[in-house]
Scaffold this active site. Structure first.
Site, PDB file in Angstrom:
ATOM      1  N   HIS A 140      17.589  69.173  34.429  1.00 58.86           N
ATOM      2  CA  HIS A 140      16.864  67.907  34.582  1.00 58.86           C
ATOM      3  C   HIS A 140      15.836  68.001  35.718  1.00 58.86           C
ATOM      4  O   HIS A 140      14.658  67.688  35.536  1.00 58.86           O
ATOM      5  CB  HIS A 140      17.883  66.792  34.863  1.00 58.86           C
ATOM      6  CG  HIS A 140      17.275  65.432  34.965  1.00 58.86           C
ATOM      7  ND1 HIS A 140      17.177  64.577  33.905  1.00 58.86           N
ATOM      8  CD2 HIS A 140      16.721  64.775  36.016  1.00 58.86           C
ATOM      9  CE1 HIS A 140      16.585  63.448  34.289  1.00 58.86           C
ATOM     10  NE2 HIS A 140      16.301  63.551  35.582  1.00 58.86           N
ATOM     11  N   GLU A 141      16.294  68.472  36.865  1.00 54.24           N
ATOM     12  CA  GLU A 141      15.379  68.548  38.016  1.00 54.24           C
ATOM     13  C   GLU A 141      14.308  69.611  37.795  1.00 54.24           C
ATOM     14  O   GLU A 141      13.177  69.470  38.269  1.00 54.24           O
ATOM     15  CB  GLU A 141      16.160  68.795  39.316  1.00 54.24           C
ATOM     16  CG  GLU A 141      17.245  67.746  39.627  1.00 54.24           C
ATOM     17  CD  GLU A 141      16.748  66.305  39.603  1.00 54.24           C
ATOM     18  OE1 GLU A 141      15.546  66.078  39.831  1.00 54.24           O
ATOM     19  OE2 GLU A 141      17.569  65.398  39.334  1.00 54.24           O
ATOM     20  N   HIS A 152      11.475  67.912  36.064  1.00 56.51           N
ATOM     21  CA  HIS A 152      10.615  67.223  37.042  1.00 56.51           C
ATOM     22  C   HIS A 152       9.746  68.234  37.792  1.00 56.51           C
ATOM     23  O   HIS A 152       8.546  68.028  37.985  1.00 56.51           O
ATOM     24  CB  HIS A 152      11.473  66.467  38.066  1.00 56.51           C
ATOM     25  CG  HIS A 152      12.047  65.172  37.561  1.00 56.51           C
ATOM     26  ND1 HIS A 152      11.268  64.134  37.137  1.00 56.51           N
ATOM     27  CD2 HIS A 152      13.339  64.746  37.451  1.00 56.51           C
ATOM     28  CE1 HIS A 152      12.048  63.110  36.776  1.00 56.51           C
ATOM     29  NE2 HIS A 152      13.310  63.461  36.951  1.00 56.51           N
ATOM     30  N   GLU A 179      10.079  61.176  34.139  1.00 57.68           N
ATOM     31  CA  GLU A 179      11.407  61.249  33.542  1.00 57.68           C
ATOM     32  C   GLU A 179      11.323  61.844  32.129  1.00 57.68           C
ATOM     33  O   GLU A 179      12.267  62.504  31.674  1.00 57.68           O
ATOM     34  CB  GLU A 179      12.017  59.845  33.513  1.00 57.68           C
ATOM     35  CG  GLU A 179      13.507  59.804  33.299  1.00 57.68           C
ATOM     36  CD  GLU A 179      14.322  60.307  34.493  1.00 57.68           C
ATOM     37  OE1 GLU A 179      13.748  60.528  35.574  1.00 57.68           O
ATOM     38  OE2 GLU A 179      15.537  60.500  34.318  1.00 57.68           O
TER      39      GLU A 179
END
Lengths: 507, 507
Positions: B266-267, B270, B305
């Site tokens: 997830h990170e 980003h 996101e």
């Protein structure tokens, strides 16, 4: 410290300046410990912007207005009242920065970038000619800078005033003459004795054990890890972001045990000073170098160095320390140090061995390395030695003082980073630190009869408490010599330092 | 991007703002990863000062002058020219900040400190009444803030505009209604099937192996460690200090393997967005959130996101990914995962299991958690639900949507940090990210016939290159819906997301 309402506007302005300068210090710490290499260029912009913002905040009309109100408010206070010092020092800094045009600051910043690259290349190729034109430009801009700040006897005086207010070319010349006269015979005597055994220092010491011992050492000396941390860098340093967050670094040389150990002790000394500043001074002028634009709580570079040298040399580089703690070091390295005694270890780590490199020098030859640099800085500033003659002047001094032939410029005139950063004038503070550390230590030993016993028992909190009360808590309230007069009864005096070296190295 | 001379003064001003905001981000990163606990209070001052300095730089007369000159200079340029967008966005931000008085900013900042303490205490005691008065004050100040910024239909519109310009209470209501209608039947179908085996996810997974796999995973997805690093924090996050230094964190749960793995993916998503911004936009308005005062390169919270969800859910939470990479995970944990197949692993990590906690929710129930929060935020802002009724409203929604009885407020209304920071309005961006991620992914799969084959072969650089070209490189030049229209032919559309959920969870 009480805060008269009339000072609160000024204190608020300076608190913001302190915040910005400490933010710049966080960015610098991060760039040396954590930052991925890709971040270097934009990080440079960020730090430069913060420094400019801090200066702008200091020179803003709102600060001037608050400062003028504060000047009126403190008129009746005693000359050494903290509030009065806040106002005086802020005024001094404001006038200092008003005298230096933004264009010169930019020119120096731009030079630094190219000068550092040239120095790195020159040093790696051991070719002074690559760095020489940038050093010439550094001297030119430093003279312009000195002229802005103002000087009467020697342009070097203006440069030194940034790092060590009160010292001048003349005062340093007098100090160094005394030191040289005292040190050379001790050095001769030390060199005439057979070298102690030191082979075991170069054995294989895995980093893990070094780090574990270093952490214990730092805690023993009183460093507060609740307000600090210990990391690894190529060049060890200490940096604070107020007394509440004071970080140190060290380096681990796998095949030379002393590097990390004494490096850690040294940085702990710096760290204790910052952690010990009066909490009431946090974010005030008394914990901010408003002239040098640096969020530091210690009163001068030399005073700071006095604390690091004191802990490193007077405490950790002592027979007492190793009699107490060598068994613990042995527990970390049973194979490597099994055949060594505490006394043998002490002798090895205090052996005298003249060399080319300042940062590797022993206590006796270290100051000779400094004197050489200060002589050269003075001569560059007054033009009596042109940049092109530097390698010759350098090598001649090393030959004269240490009897060594410098093999190449990377082991000579190109070894230090300092001049490549565009700054001249900070070298004297290392020797001032040695002198001041001994002077403070002698006074404490005389005035507190229980101190020696406590140190011999490994209770370093007694020494820390003395230093906190006499030195650390005052932050930047008193100038270095003022602090020395209050606490030792006299200004900077080389006698205790020479007596200390005599006692340690002349037996 | 060309830089007309007439824009250079503005760009220089904004570069300084960007430097200061990125410095604040470094200080935040440090406070969550490295800072000793003693540093918290002064660090808070430092970050607050930097934010204030950034706002002051933006509102300074010099910026206004440079902005007016730039406005004239870009008049002839096409509507979507980068230079024109720089000027428009800077003007928008300047007007935004002019409308919010410094006193309100201070009041909100002061509230945050006490509200966070109260929330921490309230959550630990599961006692909403401790936090309630501070939430009431947060609502009061948020209404005042919304009135400053201005709104026409609903005060919530002003709050959402900070995070997701273009969205409103009404647009979100319409979007959420469609999502709810689509998701509930898929959820019902998924819950009616027997739960897959998942016991092995809770075995003992030492951090070392998790970290090693996470680093490999990040590299596989294209995260550049030369401009980034991966650290450990309680709450994972991504933060950038320009595209040249983009850091991510994760957390390792020793007895629950998925946490670190999907958190890292997830990170990384980003991080890829920030690392992929056009280098020419570095330190410009197009890589700075001048309204939110945050040095971020992505165009909205929702767009950001979308990239993290895309990589986490469409790539890493896919059968293809585990068919390719499960053997490597097994190599790290041969004992723990020896009795598991790639397919069994995939089924376990995509199992549907309604729960109380948003950050632990599966893909199908996650958006229901968000809708509940957004309903509450709207009701708080328009006063239709008083703060005292929140626990009841919360628990009723959880019962209605998930069929669960909330046992206490720490597992209910007190679970999220968001409202305790004094901010309302960011929750919708999580669901917008889900929707946008699916929409982008569907378009890419349609328009690039070789994409699926590349993903099936583990060549993620093909996807990264598509996203870099279509999304990342543009930074903040285009608004989210504008970007979607350019790249997918339509504004935000929930259909691809529902189709994706249907395909993944309705078999």
């Amino acid at each position: 410290m009480t805060q008269p309402t009339s000072l609160s506007a000024l204190n608020e302005r300076i608190a913001a300046v302190n915040d910005v300068l400490n933010a710049a210090s966080v960015l610098t710490w991060d760039s040396r410990t954590m930052m991925p290499e890709g971040g270097a260029e934009t990080r440079g912009h960020q730090i430069a912007t913060l420094t400019r913002v801090a200066r702008d905040l200091l020179l803003a009309p709102e600060t001037e207005k608050a400062l003028e109100a504060a000047e009126q408010a403190v008129e009746g206070l005693s000359e050494d009242a903290a509030e009065r010092r806040i106002v005086l020092q802020t005024r001094h800094a404001v006038e200092h920065h008003r005298r230096v045009p933004a264009s010169l600051i930019q020119e120096r910043a731009a030079l630094r970038t190219v000068a550092q690259s040239a120095w790195i290349e020159g040093r790696s190729k051991s070719d002074f000619s690559i760095f020489a034109p940038h050093l010439a430009k550094t001297v030119e801009l430093s003279r312009a800078y000195a002229d802005c700040i103002g000087w009467t006897e020697h342009p070097y005086d203006a440069m030194v005033s940034i790092y060590e207010p009160g010292e001048t070319a003349a005062s340093l010349k007098a100090l160094f003459a005394k030191l040289r006269t005292g040190i050379l015979p001790i050095l001769d005597a030390a060199r005439s004795r057979p070298a102690p055994r030191s082979d075991f220092l170069f054995r294989d010491f895995p980093e893990e054990g070094q780090r574990a011992f270093g952490l214990t050492l730092a805690e023993k000396l009183g460093y507060d890890f609740g307000r600090g941390r210990l990391d690894t860098t190529v060049h060890p340093f200490e940096v604070s972001f107020t007394r509440n967050d004071v970080r140190i670094t060290t380096r681990y040389s796998r095949n030379y045990l002393p590097a990390s150990m004494f490096g850690t002790a040294h940085e702990v000394g710096h760290g204790l000073y910052e952690q010990g500043v009066d909490p009431a001074y946090t974010r005030t002028t008394l914990a901010t170098d408003l002239v040098g634009l640096y969020g530091v709580g210690g009163t001068s570079f030399g005073a700071h160095e006095s604390q690091s040298r004191l802990w490193e040399n007077h405490i950790v580089r002592s027979p007492t320390f190793w009699r107490l703690h060598f068994p613990e070091l042995q527990r970390h390295f049973p194979d490597q140090l099994g055949d060594v005694s505490a006394e043998g270890f002490y002798r090895a780590v205090t052996r005298v061995e003249p060399g080319f490199i300042r940062v590797e020098a022993d206590e006796l030859t270290y100051d000779l390395h400094i004197m050489l640099r200060v002589d050269i800085e003075c001569a560059l500033m007054d033009g009596s030695v042109p940049v092109s003659d530097l390698p010759g002047a350098w090598n001649a001094a090393i030959k004269r003082d240490l009897g060594l032939d410098v093999p190449n410029d990377s082991k000579g005139v190109l070894q230090d980073v300092h001049w490549s950063t565009g700054y001249i004038g900070s070298f004297p503070t290392y020797t001032i630190g040695n002198v001041m550390g001994a002077q403070v230590m002698e006074t404490l030993r005389t005035q507190n009869p229980s101190l020696d016993g406590a140190i011999e028992a490994g209770e370093y909190s007694v020494l820390a408490q003395e230093l906190r009360t006499r030195i650390w808590q005052h932050g930047r309230r008193f100038m270095r010599d003022e602090l020395l007069e209050r606490e030792t009864g006299r200004r900077l005096d080389p006698a205790p330092y020479l007596a200390y070296l005599q006692g340690k190295y002349a037996q």
